[in-house]
Design an enzyme around this catalytic site. Structure first.
Site, PDB file in Angstrom:
ATOM      1  N   ARG A  28     -15.707   7.619  13.520  1.00 44.97           N
ATOM      2  CA  ARG A  28     -14.492   8.433  13.444  1.00 44.97           C
ATOM      3  C   ARG A  28     -14.836   9.918  13.321  1.00 44.97           C
ATOM      4  NH1 ARG A  28     -11.632  10.845   9.297  1.00 44.97           N
ATOM      5  NH2 ARG A  28     -12.639   9.761   7.568  1.00 44.97           N
ATOM      6  N   ARG A  86     -20.327  12.966  12.501  1.00 47.54           N
ATOM      7  CA  ARG A  86     -20.958  12.538  11.251  1.00 47.54           C
ATOM      8  C   ARG A  86     -22.126  11.582  11.446  1.00 47.54           C
ATOM      9  NH1 ARG A  86     -15.205  11.786   8.107  1.00 47.54           N
ATOM     10  NH2 ARG A  86     -14.865  14.017   7.838  1.00 47.54           N
ATOM     11  N   GLN A 142     -18.874   4.172   8.526  1.00 49.98           N
ATOM     12  CA  GLN A 142     -19.356   5.555   8.612  1.00 49.98           C
ATOM     13  C   GLN A 142     -19.983   6.062   7.312  1.00 49.98           C
ATOM     14  OE1 GLN A 142     -16.493   9.172   8.800  1.00 49.98           O
ATOM     15  NE2 GLN A 142     -17.401   9.012  10.818  1.00 49.98           N
ATOM     16  N   GLY A 179       0.838  -1.198   0.000  1.00 53.91           N
ATOM     17  CA  GLY A 179       0.000   0.000   0.000  1.00 53.91           C
ATOM     18  C   GLY A 179       0.870   1.244   0.000  1.00 53.91           C
ATOM     19  N   GLU A 233      -6.338   2.917   7.197  1.00 55.25           N
ATOM     20  CA  GLU A 233      -7.770   2.613   7.263  1.00 55.25           C
ATOM     21  C   GLU A 233      -8.049   1.117   7.326  1.00 55.25           C
ATOM     22  OE1 GLU A 233     -10.269   4.873   4.606  1.00 55.25           O
ATOM     23  OE2 GLU A 233     -11.996   3.588   5.015  1.00 55.25           O
ATOM     24  N   THR A 269     -16.369  18.047   1.370  1.00 50.21           N
ATOM     25  CA  THR A 269     -15.695  18.002   2.670  1.00 50.21           C
ATOM     26  C   THR A 269     -16.451  18.761   3.773  1.00 50.21           C
ATOM     27  OG1 THR A 269     -13.727  18.650   3.899  1.00 50.21           O
ATOM     28  CG2 THR A 269     -14.199  19.928   1.940  1.00 50.21           C
ATOM     29  N   GLU A 270     -16.289  18.215   4.979  1.00 51.04           N
ATOM     30  CA  GLU A 270     -16.837  18.858   6.177  1.00 51.04           C
ATOM     31  C   GLU A 270     -16.251  20.268   6.367  1.00 51.04           C
ATOM     32  OE1 GLU A 270     -17.057  15.706   9.038  1.00 51.04           O
ATOM     33  OE2 GLU A 270     -16.456  17.108  10.591  1.00 51.04           O
ATOM     34  N   PHE A 304     -13.817  21.546  12.549  1.00 47.75           N
ATOM     35  CA  PHE A 304     -14.287  20.299  11.955  1.00 47.75           C
ATOM     36  C   PHE A 304     -15.236  19.627  12.930  1.00 47.75           C
ATOM     37  CE2 PHE A 304     -13.290  17.540   8.326  1.00 47.75           C
ATOM     38  CZ  PHE A 304     -12.719  18.453   7.459  1.00 47.75           C
ATOM     39  N   SER A 326      -8.552  10.512  10.437  1.00 45.72           N
ATOM     40  CA  SER A 326      -7.956   9.415   9.675  1.00 45.72           C
ATOM     41  C   SER A 326      -6.542   9.801   9.258  1.00 45.72           C
ATOM     42  CB  SER A 326      -8.782   9.067   8.441  1.00 45.72           C
ATOM     43  OG  SER A 326      -8.051   8.157   7.656  1.00 45.72           O
ATOM     44  N   LEU A 327      -6.391  11.017   8.750  1.00 44.43           N
ATOM     45  CA  LEU A 327      -5.041  11.428   8.345  1.00 44.43           C
ATOM     46  C   LEU A 327      -4.095  11.407   9.546  1.00 44.43           C
ATOM     47  CD1 LEU A 327      -5.842  14.282   5.759  1.00 44.43           C
ATOM     48  CD2 LEU A 327      -5.222  11.906   5.310  1.00 44.43           C
ATOM     49  N   HIS A 351     -18.511   6.106   3.623  1.00 43.11           N
ATOM     50  CA  HIS A 351     -17.254   6.852   3.596  1.00 43.11           C
ATOM     51  C   HIS A 351     -16.063   6.145   4.232  1.00 43.11           C
ATOM     52  CE1 HIS A 351     -14.811  10.432   3.409  1.00 43.11           C
ATOM     53  NE2 HIS A 351     -14.654  10.472   4.724  1.00 43.11           N
ATOM     54  N   HIS A 392     -20.809   9.560   5.610  1.00 42.99           N
ATOM     55  CA  HIS A 392     -20.510  10.994   5.706  1.00 42.99           C
ATOM     56  C   HIS A 392     -21.768  11.756   5.277  1.00 42.99           C
ATOM     57  CE1 HIS A 392     -18.669  14.873   4.904  1.00 42.99           C
ATOM     58  NE2 HIS A 392     -17.509  14.435   5.345  1.00 42.99           N
ATOM     59  N   LEU A 420     -17.463  13.255  -2.379  1.00 44.33           N
ATOM     60  CA  LEU A 420     -17.500  13.948  -1.090  1.00 44.33           C
ATOM     61  C   LEU A 420     -17.449  15.466  -1.214  1.00 44.33           C
ATOM     62  CD1 LEU A 420     -17.449  12.902   1.889  1.00 44.33           C
ATOM     63  CD2 LEU A 420     -15.157  13.848   1.949  1.00 44.33           C
ATOM     64  N   GLY A 454      -1.094   7.117   2.479  1.00 43.97           N
ATOM     65  CA  GLY A 454      -0.425   7.843   3.567  1.00 43.97           C
ATOM     66  C   GLY A 454       0.168   6.911   4.612  1.00 43.97           C
ATOM     67  N   ALA A 455      -0.578   5.862   4.988  1.00 44.33           N
ATOM     68  CA  ALA A 455      -0.089   4.963   6.045  1.00 44.33           C
ATOM     69  C   ALA A 455       1.118   4.176   5.555  1.00 44.33           C
ATOM     70  CB  ALA A 455      -1.209   4.015   6.485  1.00 44.33           C
ATOM     71  N   GLY A 456       1.005   3.608   4.360  1.00 47.22           N
ATOM     72  CA  GLY A 456       2.095   2.798   3.826  1.00 47.22           C
ATOM     73  C   GLY A 456       3.356   3.624   3.624  1.00 47.22           C
TER      74      GLY A 456
HETATM   75  C1  LIG Z   1     -13.067  11.927  -0.514  1.00 48.73           C
HETATM   76  C2  LIG Z   1     -12.416  11.672   0.795  1.00 48.73           C
HETATM   77  C3  LIG Z   1     -11.974  12.733   1.561  1.00 48.73           C
HETATM   78  C4  LIG Z   1     -11.354  12.498   2.786  1.00 48.73           C
HETATM   79  N1  LIG Z   1     -10.917  13.565   3.533  1.00 48.73           N
HETATM   80  C5  LIG Z   1     -10.285  13.332   4.714  1.00 48.73           C
HETATM   81  C6  LIG Z   1      -9.785  14.418   5.491  1.00 48.73           C
HETATM   82  O1  LIG Z   1      -9.875  15.580   5.114  1.00 48.73           O
HETATM   83  N2  LIG Z   1      -9.188  14.120   6.658  1.00 48.73           N
HETATM   84  C7  LIG Z   1      -9.048  12.851   7.119  1.00 48.73           C
HETATM   85  O2  LIG Z   1      -8.496  12.647   8.192  1.00 48.73           O
HETATM   86  N3  LIG Z   1      -9.505  11.801   6.382  1.00 48.73           N
HETATM   87  C8  LIG Z   1     -10.104  12.008   5.195  1.00 48.73           C
HETATM   88  N4  LIG Z   1     -10.561  10.952   4.468  1.00 48.73           N
HETATM   89  C9  LIG Z   1     -10.220   9.573   4.880  1.00 48.73           C
HETATM   90  C10 LIG Z   1      -8.774   9.267   4.508  1.00 48.73           C
HETATM   91  O3  LIG Z   1      -8.432   9.942   3.326  1.00 48.73           O
HETATM   92  C11 LIG Z   1      -8.512   7.780   4.297  1.00 48.73           C
HETATM   93  O4  LIG Z   1      -9.032   7.066   5.373  1.00 48.73           O
HETATM   94  C12 LIG Z   1      -7.019   7.521   4.216  1.00 48.73           C
HETATM   95  O5  LIG Z   1      -6.424   8.343   3.251  1.00 48.73           O
HETATM   96  C13 LIG Z   1      -6.674   6.067   3.930  1.00 48.73           C
HETATM   97  O6  LIG Z   1      -5.272   5.980   3.794  1.00 48.73           O
HETATM   98  P1  LIG Z   1      -4.523   4.590   3.707  1.00 48.73           P
HETATM   99  O7  LIG Z   1      -3.081   4.883   3.593  1.00 48.73           O
HETATM  100  O8  LIG Z   1      -4.979   3.713   4.808  1.00 48.73           O
HETATM  101  O9  LIG Z   1      -5.079   3.944   2.370  1.00 48.73           O
HETATM  102  P2  LIG Z   1      -5.120   4.487   0.855  1.00 48.73           P
HETATM  103  O10 LIG Z   1      -4.642   5.871   0.712  1.00 48.73           O
HETATM  104  O11 LIG Z   1      -6.461   4.131   0.340  1.00 48.73           O
HETATM  105  O12 LIG Z   1      -4.038   3.565   0.152  1.00 48.73           O
HETATM  106  C14 LIG Z   1      -4.232   2.180  -0.016  1.00 48.73           C
HETATM  107  C15 LIG Z   1      -3.057   1.638  -0.785  1.00 48.73           C
HETATM  108  O13 LIG Z   1      -3.126   0.229  -0.814  1.00 48.73           O
HETATM  109  C16 LIG Z   1      -2.887  -0.239  -2.116  1.00 48.73           C
HETATM  110  N5  LIG Z   1      -3.579  -1.524  -2.256  1.00 48.73           N
HETATM  111  C17 LIG Z   1      -4.857  -1.823  -1.961  1.00 48.73           C
HETATM  112  N6  LIG Z   1      -5.111  -3.112  -2.244  1.00 48.73           N
HETATM  113  C18 LIG Z   1      -3.964  -3.645  -2.719  1.00 48.73           C
HETATM  114  C19 LIG Z   1      -3.581  -4.907  -3.213  1.00 48.73           C
HETATM  115  N7  LIG Z   1      -4.420  -5.952  -3.306  1.00 48.73           N
HETATM  116  N8  LIG Z   1      -2.305  -5.076  -3.628  1.00 48.73           N
HETATM  117  C20 LIG Z   1      -1.432  -4.065  -3.598  1.00 48.73           C
HETATM  118  N9  LIG Z   1      -1.735  -2.835  -3.165  1.00 48.73           N
HETATM  119  C21 LIG Z   1      -2.982  -2.631  -2.731  1.00 48.73           C
HETATM  120  C22 LIG Z   1      -3.420   0.853  -3.019  1.00 48.73           C
HETATM  121  O14 LIG Z   1      -2.802   0.798  -4.297  1.00 48.73           O
HETATM  122  C23 LIG Z   1      -3.000   2.095  -2.236  1.00 48.73           C
HETATM  123  O15 LIG Z   1      -1.671   2.424  -2.556  1.00 48.73           O
HETATM  124  C24 LIG Z   1     -11.190  11.176   3.254  1.00 48.73           C
HETATM  125  C25 LIG Z   1     -11.635  10.102   2.474  1.00 48.73           C
HETATM  126  C26 LIG Z   1     -12.266  10.352   1.270  1.00 48.73           C
HETATM  127  C27 LIG Z   1     -12.803   9.183   0.503  1.00 48.73           C
END
Ligand SMILES: Cc1cc2nc3c(=O)[nH]c(=O)nc-3n(C[C@H](O)[C@H](O)[C@H](O)COP(=O)(O)OP(=O)(O)OC[C@H]3O[C@@H](n4cnc5c(N)ncnc54)[C@H](O)[C@@H]3O)c2cc1C
Length: 582
Positions: free
Chosen positions: A397, A285, A239, A15, A386, A253-254, A119, A402-403, A355, A241, A251, A18-20
């Site tokens: 949440r 939410r 959740q 992944g 996530e 945004t809030e 927020f 989440s960020l 969401h 939204h 979305l 952001g987390a990865g």
């Molecule tokens: C429109 C929108 C707006 C948001 N706004 C906010 C905000 O303002 N503030 C906030 O705190 N949160 C917000 N959130 C929530 C937040 O953005 C997400 O929860 C967060 O970014 C998830 O990050 P992540 O690193 O866990 O996963 P993601 O960013 O979803 O990354 C997942 C990664 O895993 C990889 N992956 C998935 N499956 C596989 C697989 N089988 N094999 C290989 N790779 C794989 C993908 O390619 C990707 O690189 C928002 C969400 C949305 C939808």
């Protein structure tokens, strides 16, 4: 295993969101690290995050991490583990300054500090009034986080395997020693042997028809672990939204409400005055989504018929064109593109959209995956973001958290995985290691094209939307469990129509659908099992929160067609649960 390529790394992160990336950045300082992602990392869903990242910097008005932690616990309807919430709020401050130091272009106050805005659910002094806690880069905060982290990972020599799809993790006894993945460009299976791996595969909102989530959000990481016999935590809590674009789910945004936008019904009333007199449109939410549904059901939606496409209005005209251009330019662009309206002139038609997954892979505060109710650690296996459940969001949440979760727990996981890799060897891998993954693909290639995967997906999304949505009841959820079980059976007859190996998107769609079906089955079963209302789970047949019986996390395992649900206690060591009023 002759035609399977084998790679060796100290740490493999699945992944590139952001987390990865945060994990890879930390781990890459000490360990040979690879990031594997089905998308190019900078196309990950984190890039869609709009409104901001919460941290009690106190740049605009007084704020404290303790208040942030309390809001997180109360927002989560007391299902949040409180030690985790205190870590989140405390380390958010350091994490935001770290992001600033490595180049993230935050909006600024006139005297040059990181600007902050309001927020939902974030308050001053344990609920007194809204507080400005969200740090933001216009409404492109996630995009900026992703770009900043990606650049740093490249600088750190992290290796990227883009467009590699995780098929299976390799677990022998209690020890994870790598994974199997499909190279999308060639159709070849690769094995990655590693001292440790981390899953950061994001959310799974695509199980619902109306969602803010990208097509790639199919929960592949949690689903793979389910098939390996591991449990998932608190899956009933999904959740909605409040402000998705009507009919599209995209979305709004809030932050629009954080800047002063107001929700209105067909009578022009600011209806949140009735439901949350103190926080109004900035209540959490779950509460606002329910209020919106109630307004529509009682005939005060814009159509007035309470139908699935009824909607309400988000009035951002009060912000004025300058604030809109400076603070929410992307949203204004979305409104022009998708709805042909200018939010400075006309209110935005909105309805709730699926969401965020509060549940996921159970971990401790250093990202280690927990294998059972007693907290057994699965050696060499980590998760963050996530797809993980620390559990810091409890039953609901708060926006911007989440960020924070990604950067705080992504960073912690990166540090702990690097320490683990320094003392652990690479486990031996038997020749048969990729067999499960290879067999799964061979079966799909060998099968006759049976039922249409698109048809199964559409029915899955519809049943989850209608029967496991904002308001739930036992009868409909029983139907949903049965219907999803039937869809899982039908899925077993699905075969590939496209025999190609290079970029076979049909194959990926089918694999992702299998993951969604398993996760939806768990979600519906856990929701049916929990006989109370808490946070995002609002049961019409059990409308009250029931702490004596249900103040506990659920842990669900898939055993063929059966879902086994256990539980573990919630950490309520700092704040005793209270009724939740805003
Ligand atoms: C429109 C929108 C707006 C948001 N706004 C906010 C905000 O303002 N503030 C906030 O705190 N949160 C917000 N959130 C929530 C937040 O953005 C997400 O929860 C967060 O970014 C998830 O990050 P992540 O690193 O866990 O996963 P993601 O960013 O979803 O990354 C997942 C990664 O895993 C990889 N992956 C998935 N499956 C596989 C697989 N089988 N094999 C290989 N790779 C794989 C993908 O390619 C990707 O690189 C928002 C969400 C949305 C939808």
């Amino acid at each position: 295993m002759d035609d399977v390529a084998v790679h060796e790394y100290d740490v493999v992160v699945v992944g590139g969101g952001g987390a990865g990336l945060y994990c890879a950045l930390e781990a890459g300082r000490k360990a040979k690290t690879a990031v594997l992602s089905k998308l190019y990392a900078i196309r990950s869903h984190t890039g869609a995050a709009q409104g901001g990242i919460g941290a009690a910097l106190g740049n605009v008005e007084e704020d404290r991490p303790e208040w942030h932690a309390f809001d997180t616990v109360k927002g989560g309807d007391y299902l949040t583990d409180q030690k985790a919430a205190l870590i989140l709020a405390d380390e958010a401050v350091k994490a935001v300054y770290h992001l600033e130091n490595i180049g993230l272009p935050f909006n600024r106050t006139p005297d040059g500090r990181i600007d902050q805005r309001r927020f939902g659910g974030h308050t001053r002094n344990f609920g007194e009034a809204p507080v400005k806690r969200s740090c933001y880069a216009a409404d492109r905060t996630g995009h900026m986080i992703l770009q900043t982290l990606f650049q740093q990972c490249v600088k750190q020599n992290v290796t990227f395997f883009d467009e590699f799809y995780l098929l299976d993790v390799l677990i022998d006894g209690n020890r994870c020693g790598g994974l199997a993945a499909l190279e999308l460009a060639t159709g070849k299976v690769h094995v990655f042997r590693a001292r440790a791996i981390l899953l950061a595969t994001g959310g799974f909102g695509r199980m619902f028809r109306v969602t803010s989530n990208a097509h790639a959000n199919t929960g592949d990481g949690p689903a793979v672990l389910l098939r390996r016999g591991l449990a998932l935590e608190d899956m009933e809590f999904f959740q909605f939204h409040p402000t998705g674009m009507r009919g599209l789910g995209i979305l709004i945004t809030e932050a629009v409400r954080g800047e002063g936008g107001i929700l209105k019904n067909r009578l022009g009333e600011r209806f949140m005055e009735k439901y949350a007199p103190t926080l109004l449109d900035l209540a959490p939410r779950d509460l606002i989504s329910r209020a919106m549904l109630t307004e529509m059901r009682q005939g005060r939606g814009m159509k007035g018929d309470g139908s699935a496409d009824d909607f309400l209005l988000l009035d951002a005209t009060v912000l004025g064109p300058q604030t809109i251009a400076a603070k929410i330019p992307e949203i204004a662009e979305f409104c022009r593109t998708y709805l042909a309206i200018d939010p400075a002139v006309e209110p935005i038609p909105v309805q709730p959209t699926a969401h965020y997954a509060m549940g996921g892979i159970p971990t401790d505060e250093t990202g280690r995956v927990l294998g059972d109710e007693k907290g057994r650690v699965v050696e060499g296996l980590y998760a963050a973001g996530e797809c993980a459940c620390v559990s810091v969001h409890g039953a609901n949440r708060l926006g911007t958290n989440s960020l924070v979760d990604l950067v705080v727990f992504g960073r912690r996981a990166g540090q702990s995985i690097a320490d683990y890799a320094a003392r652990a060897g690479i486990p031996p891998v038997p020749p048969s290691v990729a067999d499960r993954a290879v067999e799964m693909i061979s079966r799909l290639r060998g099968a006759k094209p049976g039922p249409s995967p698109e048809g199964i997906r559409d029915r899955l999304q519809e049943v989850m939307m209608q029967k496991v949505g904002i308001y739930r009841n036992g009868r409909e959820m029983e139907e949903a469990v049965r219907e999803v079980a039937n869809l899982r059976h039908e899925y077993r007859e699905v075969g590939l129509r496209d025999a190609g190996t290079a970029f076979n998107t049909e194959l990926v769609d089918i694999l992702e659908l299998g993951n969604l079906l398993d996760l939806a089955y768990i979600t519906a079963s856990c929701a049916l099992n929990r006989r109370e209302s808490r946070g995002a789970q609002a049961r019409e047949d059990y409308p009250e929160r029931d702490d004596p019986n249900w103040l506990r996390h659920s842990l669900a395992r898939l055993r063929g067609d059966r879902v086994d649900i256990g539980s573990k206690p919630v950490d309520v060591s700092t704040w005793a649960p209270k009724p939740r009023k805003y």
